[in-house]
Motif scaffolding. Structure first.
Motif, short mmCIF file in Angstrom:
data_model
loop_
_atom_site.label_atom_id
_atom_site.label_comp_id
_atom_site.label_asym_id
_atom_site.label_seq_id
_atom_site.Cartn_x
_atom_site.Cartn_y
_atom_site.Cartn_z
N TYR A 228 0.83 -1.21 0.00
CA TYR A 228 0.00 0.00 0.00
C TYR A 228 0.86 1.27 0.00
O TYR A 228 0.57 2.23 -0.72
N ARG A 229 1.92 1.29 0.78
CA ARG A 229 2.72 2.51 0.94
C ARG A 229 3.46 2.87 -0.34
O ARG A 229 3.72 4.05 -0.59
N ILE A 230 3.84 1.88 -1.14
CA ILE A 230 4.64 2.16 -2.33
C ILE A 230 3.78 2.24 -3.59
O ILE A 230 4.31 2.46 -4.68
N SER A 231 2.49 2.06 -3.46
CA SER A 231 1.61 2.08 -4.63
C SER A 231 1.28 3.51 -5.01
O SER A 231 0.99 4.36 -4.15
N ASN A 232 1.28 3.80 -6.32
CA ASN A 232 0.90 5.12 -6.81
C ASN A 232 -0.62 5.27 -6.88
O ASN A 232 -1.14 6.37 -6.72
N ASN A 233 -1.32 4.17 -7.14
CA ASN A 233 -2.78 4.19 -7.20
C ASN A 233 -3.31 3.27 -6.10
O ASN A 233 -3.55 2.08 -6.31
N LYS A 234 -3.47 3.80 -4.92
CA LYS A 234 -3.81 3.00 -3.74
C LYS A 234 -5.22 2.44 -3.84
O LYS A 234 -5.46 1.30 -3.44
N GLN A 235 -6.14 3.22 -4.35
CA GLN A 235 -7.51 2.73 -4.48
C GLN A 235 -7.58 1.55 -5.43
O GLN A 235 -8.25 0.54 -5.16
N PHE A 236 -6.87 1.63 -6.54
CA PHE A 236 -6.87 0.53 -7.49
C PHE A 236 -6.25 -0.73 -6.88
O PHE A 236 -6.70 -1.84 -7.12
N LEU A 237 -5.20 -0.55 -6.06
CA LEU A 237 -4.55 -1.69 -5.41
C LEU A 237 -5.54 -2.43 -4.51
O LEU A 237 -5.62 -3.66 -4.55
N VAL A 238 -6.30 -1.69 -3.71
CA VAL A 238 -7.27 -2.33 -2.82
C VAL A 238 -8.39 -2.99 -3.62
O VAL A 238 -8.80 -4.11 -3.32
N GLU A 239 -8.88 -2.31 -4.65
CA GLU A 239 -9.95 -2.89 -5.47
C GLU A 239 -9.49 -4.15 -6.19
O GLU A 239 -10.23 -5.13 -6.30
N LEU A 240 -8.25 -4.14 -6.66
CA LEU A 240 -7.71 -5.34 -7.31
C LEU A 240 -7.63 -6.49 -6.32
O LEU A 240 -7.92 -7.64 -6.65
N THR A 241 -7.25 -6.19 -5.08
CA THR A 241 -7.20 -7.23 -4.04
C THR A 241 -8.59 -7.81 -3.79
O THR A 241 -8.75 -9.03 -3.66
N LEU A 242 -9.59 -6.96 -3.73
CA LEU A 242 -10.95 -7.44 -3.51
C LEU A 242 -11.41 -8.33 -4.67
O LEU A 242 -12.06 -9.36 -4.45
N ILE A 243 -11.06 -7.95 -5.89
CA ILE A 243 -11.42 -8.77 -7.05
C ILE A 243 -10.73 -10.13 -6.99
O ILE A 243 -11.34 -11.18 -7.27
#
Length: 592
Positions: free
Chosen positions: A342-357
C-alpha cells in the motif's frame, strides 16, 4: 457541585484484589508479605496503564499496615493506612524520575533514606519512570540500592526495561506486568458502568477494550469520552461513531460477497466505506484481522484467541462454517500483500480494489484463454530413425553439446535468443574424459521449430513444413575458433565472471567437428551454460558452421597445466644436456 474526577483516578485500584489482569503477580506479592520475605529492591516493568504504580502504592501501604486482613490486604483502619489514604504519610516517598533525573536529585533521595520511619516498619521509595535517570544518577544510586538500611525498600517502575542498566537489574527483583486482556477490561468497564448508573451494550464495551490495547487507564479514558458523547447510554453505534471505528458489519457483508464471487457488490461496499471517511489502509488492516478471526473460529482449540463478545463470536462461528481453510489462507495472503504494497503504490484505491477482485475469484477463478499462454517446458520426442542418448552424470565433469543444429533431439532454428532462454533447454551431459575417437557421422534430423507456447497440432505441422534451417559446414581452424571465442567475450562486458572465464579458458579443437573447453569449477560451467545458446549462435555465425559441438570439462585437482618460469626451463634443459651450462657460464648469460 462536587469536582468531577475521571474514572481512571476514581476507580484506581486500592487493594490487591481490585488490580485487574495481574492475578499471579499480586498473589506473589501477598505471599511475600505473609511470609515476611521482602526484598530491598523491586522493579515493576510493563506496558502503560497496567497497574505498575498502583501495585507499588498498594504494596507500600500493606507492608506498613498494623493489622492486615487474613486475605493479605491492608485494613484501612490503622494510623498508617489512614495516613496513606489521606496522602499525609511520610513513610512513602514518590519520585518522578522523568523530571528529577540528575545526580543531585538522587543524592537528596539518599539523604532521606537514612531517616527511619516514624510510623510503621518500612520507608518505601517509589521511583516512577526510572529509565529516565541519567547514567551518572544511576551510578550514584548503585551503592545505596545494593545495601540500603533495613528499613528502606525501593520500588522502581518503568515502561522501558531495556533502558535500565544491567547493574541496576541485578540488584532488583523484577516483576513483568502483562497486558490486560480484552475480556478483563470489558468486565471492569461493565463494573464501572454499573457503579456510575450507565447502561452499556457488551459489544460497545468490547470495542472500547480493543481500542485500549491492553491498558486499563486508556480504556477508562475512552470510556469517559464515550459517556460524554452518548449521554449515559453507551451503544455499539455510538462507540464506533465516536471512536471512528470501522463497523465489523462491513466485513461480514464483504466475506459473503467473496463467497458468492460477487465482484460488483464487494467494490460497492468498499466505496461505502470510503464515503464514510475511512482510510483504505485502515480498512485493509481490518479485513486481514477479520480473516484471522474467521480462521481461529473454525477450531475450538484456537477459539480463545477470538477477543470479541459472545454474540459477535457466534456470528464469526456461523460465517467460518461457510469458509474453507484454503479460502481463508489465500485471502489472508492477498490482504497482507496489499497491506505491504500500500505505501509504495501510486494508485492506492486501485490496489485495494484489485485485491478485492482477486479474493472474489478464489473459490471460482475466472478461466479464459490468454493471448500469450504460459511458458511450457519442451520435451520433444526423438524423430524416427534417430537415437537420442540419455543424459548421464558423473562427478566433476560437465559436457554441453549442440550438433547439426540439433539440441537434445530438438533442431535449432533462427528463433530469437529469448525463446531459447524461455524454453529452458540445457543440453548438458557429464563425461569423465574427452573422447578421442573420430567424429561419428550423424544423420540430420528433420528440422523442428522451437516454440515457447503450446499450439494446435495443425499449426505446428504447418510451421514444420514452412520453416527449413540452412545447413552450414564451412571448415574452420583452431585460430579462427579462438578468435570468435574472444570476440564473443567482448560483447558481454557486464558479465565479469563469464568474460574472465572465457579469457582464461580457451577452446581446444579436438577434431573438425568437436572442441573442448576445460574449466576449473562448476561455477564457470553454470555461467557458460547460462549463455550457451547465445554463445553457440555467435560462433555459428562467425565460423559459418553449425555442425560442430562443444564440450565442457572440469579439471581434476592437480590436473591444471603447470606454468614454468624461464629459470625452470633453463634447469630442465641443463638436466637433459649438461653442455648448455658450460655455454651459459662461458658467455656469462643472464635470464631476462
Amino acid at each position: 457541585m462536587d469536582n468531577y474526577i475521571v474514572s481512571a483516578r476514581k476507580y484506581r485500584p486500592s487493594t490487591f484484589r481490585s488490580v485487574v489482569g495481574q492475578k499471579a503477580l499480586t498473589q506473589t506479592l501477598k505471599n511475600a508479605i505473609d511470609s515476611n520475605k521482602l526484598a530491598h529492591a523491586y522493579l515493576f516493568c510493563g506496558p502503560r496503564g497496567v497497574g505498575k504504580t498502583s501495585c507499588a502504592r498498594i504494596f507500600a501501604k500493606t507492608i506498613n499496615c498494623f493489622h492486615p486482613t487474613e486475605s493479605g490486604e491492608a485494613c484501612n483502619e490503622c494510623e498508617s493506612c489512614r495516613a496513606f489514604n489521606e496522602q499525609r504519610s511520610y513513610n512513602i516517598i514518590e519520585l518522578d524520575a522523568a523530571s528529577n533525573n540528575s545526580v543531585d536529585d538522587i543524592r537528596t533521595l539518599i539523604d532521606q533514606v537514612r531517616i527511619p520511619p516514624q510510623i510503621g516498619k518500612y520507608k518505601v521509595f517509589i521511583i516512577d519512570e526510572v529509565h529516565m535517570l541519567s547514567a551518572a544518577a544511576f551510578n550514584a544510586f548503585l551503592k545505596t540500592l545494593e545495601e540500603p538500611p533495613h528499613h528502606a525498600i525501593f520500588i522502581l517502575a518503568t515502561t522501558e526495561k531495556h533502558k535500565i542498566l544491567p547493574t541496576i537489574l541485578s540488584r532488583c527483583q523484577v516483576y513483568d506486568f502483562q497486558r490486560i486482556t480484552t475480556t478483563d477490561i470489558a468486565e471492569h468497564l461493565q463494573y464501572v458502568a454499573s457503579q456510575e448508573g450507565i447502561t452499556a451494550e457488551p459489544e460497545a464495551l468490547n470495542i472500547i477494550a480493543q481500542k485500549a490495547d491492553g491498558g486499563m487507564r486508556d480504556a477508562l479514558s475512552v470510556f469517559d469520552q464515550v459517556v460524554s458523547f452518548s449521554g449515559g447510554h453507551i451503544t455499539y453505534k455510538s462507540v464506533i461513531e465516536n471512536l471512528n471505528v470501522l463497523d465489523y458489519e462491513y466485513y461480514f457483508r464483504l466475506v459473503d460477497a467473496f463467497l458468492q464471487n460477487n465482484v460488483p457488490q464487494a467494490l460497492m461496499i468498499f466505496k461505502e466505506i470510503r464515503d464514510n471517511g475511512f482510510e483504505a489502509q485502515f480498512f485493509i488492516g481490518g479485513l486481514s484481522r477479520h480473516f484471522r478471526d474467521l480462521l481461529v473460529s473454525k477450531d475450538p482449540v484456537t477459539l480463545p484467541l477470538l477477543e470479541v463478545s459472545e454474540s459477535v463470536a457466534k456470528r464469526y462461528g456461523e460465517q467460518a462454517e461457510k469458509c474453507t481453510l484454503p479460502f481463508l489462507y489465500r485471502a489472508m495472503e492477498l490482504s497482507n500483500r496489499c497491506d505491504l504494497d500500500y505505501r509504495i503504490s501510486n494508485n492506492k484505491q486501485f490496489l485495494v480494489e484489485l485485491t478485492l477482485i482477486q479474493i472474489c475469484q478464489i473459490t471460482n477463478p475466472v478461466t479464459s484463454a490468454p493471448e500469450n499462454p504460459p511458458l511450457q517446458k519442451i520435451t520433444p520426442a526423438p524423430n524416427a530413425g534417430q537415437t537420442v542418448s540419455p543424459t548421464t552424470q558423473t562427478p566433476n565433469t560437465t559436457t554441453s553439446q549442440q550438433t547439426a543444429g540439433t539440441t537434445s533431439g530438438v533442431t535449432q532454428t533462427a528463433e530469437p535468443q529469448a525463446a531459447y532462454r524461455a524454453a529452458t533447454i540445457r543440453p548438458t551431459t557429464f563425461k569423465r574424459d574427452i573422447p578421442a575417437a573420430p567424429t561419428q557421422t550423424r544423420k540430420a534430423a528433420p528440422p523442428t521449430r522451437i516454440s515457447i507456447h503450446q499450439k494446435p497440432a495443425e499449426s505446428v505441422a504447418e510451421e514444420n513444413t514452412s520453416t527449413v534451417q540452412t545447413v552450414l559446414d564451412t571448415p574452420f581452424t583452431a585460430e579462427a575458433l579462438t578468435t570468435a571465442w574472444l570476440e564473443y567475450a567482448k560483447t558481454i562486458p557486464t558479465e565479469v565472471v563469464l568474460v574472465n572465464t572465457m579469457q582464461s579458458c580457451r577452446p581446444q579443437l579436438v577434431d573438425p567437428k568437436n572442441f573442448v573447453v576445460s574449466v576449473d569449477s562448476q561455477i564457470q560451467v553454470d555461467h557458460i551454460n547460462e549463455h550457451f545458446h547465445e554463445l553457440m549462435s555467435f560462433l555459428q555465425n562467425a565460423l559459418k558452421n553449425n555442425q560442430f559441438s562443444m564440450q565442457l570439462r572440469i579439471n581434476q585437482p592437480g590436473e591444471k597445466e603447470i606454468i614454468f618460469s624461464p629459470k625452470d626451463v633453463l634447469m630442465k634443459m641443463i638436466e637433459k644436456n649438461p653442455d648448455i651450462k658450460n655455454l651459459y657460464d662461458t658467455f656469462d648469460l643472464e635470464i631476462a
